[in-house]
Design an enzyme around this catalytic site. Sequence first.
Site, mmCIF file in Angstrom:
data_model
loop_
_atom_site.group_PDB
_atom_site.id
_atom_site.type_symbol
_atom_site.label_atom_id
_atom_site.label_comp_id
_atom_site.label_asym_id
_atom_site.label_seq_id
_atom_site.Cartn_x
_atom_site.Cartn_y
_atom_site.Cartn_z
ATOM 1 N N ASP A 99 0.816 -1.210 0.000
ATOM 2 C CA ASP A 99 0.000 0.000 0.000
ATOM 3 C C ASP A 99 0.854 1.266 0.000
ATOM 4 O O ASP A 99 1.889 1.338 0.656
ATOM 5 C CB ASP A 99 -0.874 0.005 1.260
ATOM 6 N N GLU B 98 1.256 -0.508 -4.961
ATOM 7 C CA GLU B 98 0.237 0.509 -5.250
ATOM 8 C C GLU B 98 0.942 1.856 -5.285
ATOM 9 O O GLU B 98 1.231 2.454 -4.254
ATOM 10 C CB GLU B 98 -0.861 0.529 -4.185
#
Length: 625
Positions: free
Chosen positions: A227, A269
């Site tokens: 993330d 990401e």
Amino acid sequence: MTLPVPAQSTPGTGEQSANQSALPPPGSDPEWFKRAVFYEVLVRGFADSNADGIGDLRGMLGKLDYLQWLGVDCLWLPPFFASPLRDGGYDVSDYTAVLPEFGDIEDFKELIGASHSRGMRMIIDFVMNHTSDQHPWFQASRSDPDGPYGDFYVWADDDTGYADARIIFVDTESSNWTFDPVRKQYFWHRFFSHQPDLNFENPKVQEAIIDALRFWLDLGIDGFRLDAVPYLFEEEGTNCENLPRTHEFLKKVRKIVDAEYPDRVLLCEANQWPADVVEYFGENGDECQMAFHFPVMPRLFMAVRREQRFPISEIMAQTPDIPDNCQWGVFLRNHDELTLEMVTDEERDYMWGEYAKDPRMKANIGIRRRLAPLLDNDIDTLELFTALLLSLPGSPVMYYGDEIGMGDNIWLGDRDGVRTPMQWTPDRNGGFSTADPQRMHLPLVADPEYGFQVTNVEAQLRNSNSMLNWIRTMISVRKQHPTFGVGSYAEIGSRNPTVLSFVREFGDDVVLCVNNLSRFPQPVELDLRRFEGYTPVELTGRVQFPQIGVLPYMLTLGGHGFYWFELSKPAAPAVEEEEEDWETTASSSVAQSLLEAGVVGPADSSSGSGGLGAEAPTNPTHGES
Ligand code: TEU
Ligand code: CA
């Protein structure tokens, strides 16, 4: 409540004994992710096994047969760790503990075992950039600055540092610094002020994070969705994104994972422009194997609304090649808003104007709506988008519920409107939970168009023409052509800007994809000379189309229609060999294909009448001379 998911069509893919993996032995398939269909599934929103209105790991366990039936190869689980859940779990308070509402480590072990026994891999989210301010590390850091955790976060005496760093959550945050009344200093956070950034300058932080990664890898997960990785390091005078130190740390993580855990993938990401994103692969593919292609996503929505292929063509042209051992992650929607961080200001205003007519549809720098409502629940456009998701270069990452065309709820806060409970049946709570309806962690969508009473898995399982069955079929068609996962991508230009055509090639596995981005029927003429003599076979119906000649290949498409053609090599290359000058070759093969197209009869082929655009009879036997 088990759904009547049909037994596995292909024998042997049924359930091995629970703890026997149906996956290839570790180390034997390092690039599995290149051929995989990924499926993002929120533990909290998928299935509730203990009637508390909150989805959980055991609930998901009961749905693995459905996911296997759908053709999913790898599950992506967003954070399910201990968390105050102020940011959907992306505010972690313990990296190695399962949030009690979701279950416990034993439940997770069973889930991964059961997933592997069905041949389905699993990657989990890992939030290394920040923790929750409830994490004991932060509590210790603020209360004991000189203690072992004093330097675990980014503290400063004032809030003037890193002024060039943009604010991401503009709806709630006015600064990336927040004053902490306990430590009487400011702490740095790129997201919510309750998500203090970890200080990766501190080697102890790096160690602690790597230990946490090992904890889950030891449990057998197949990788991580990393993330918000662009923000790990900060530097004065920079926008504090994509810094070299960040790439160094990710390379370090990769080295450890490769050395100790074969066949695991790092999917990063990085919501950045193509040129910045490709850096996360590492020059020679020694960083993350996968990265989401954020910039192409909003341009699919832009192109179909503008009925022009250029937004897609341009971003694909701007997308650099990636190392051979790497792969893009392609998605249409996910658990976040449709992010418009990577478009120009004009394009953002255009997208908001087109897709967020109601201000409640906006969230931060994006649009918090699901796929079906964004496309006005138009089945042709939904199928076109799914076809693009499954055919553009990269591995497709689906989002739970989009396979049945789930709706959203813009009256819920933050991004919860796209995270509502999965709709399994028309029964109470859509079959998601047997708890009292008012106990749902989020209300089910219950509006007349997308409500669970009408939009649910059970109804669509029964209807062989449903979106669900159609998507399952398209996934199985995709699996028969490795070129979709590993083939090259080359756009085929044409004079009609509403049509996007491209060829995916992997050895003899050649697929031509033709997509009508306009709502109206469109003709297109494609220059397919390099496939002269090949016969296009449409992949969903296996119907043969006229053989490709030297003339522009004429096709017509219905509104938002698309074709996937397998281009199969001509049986015996007849004419090529004889070194004939182009004139005669062209005229002969022109005549040949006009002849074969029945446009002209054998006698008067020399007259050359009929010419371009003449309709070729579509009789399946055509070309089997
Ligand atoms: O989002 C990180 C990120 O880069 C955001 O810009 C993202 O693309 C989007 O715009 C956020 O809505 C990740 C998670 O996907 C998101 O759910 C979390 O809220 C965020 O990190 C903070 O952990
Ligand atoms: Ca539950």
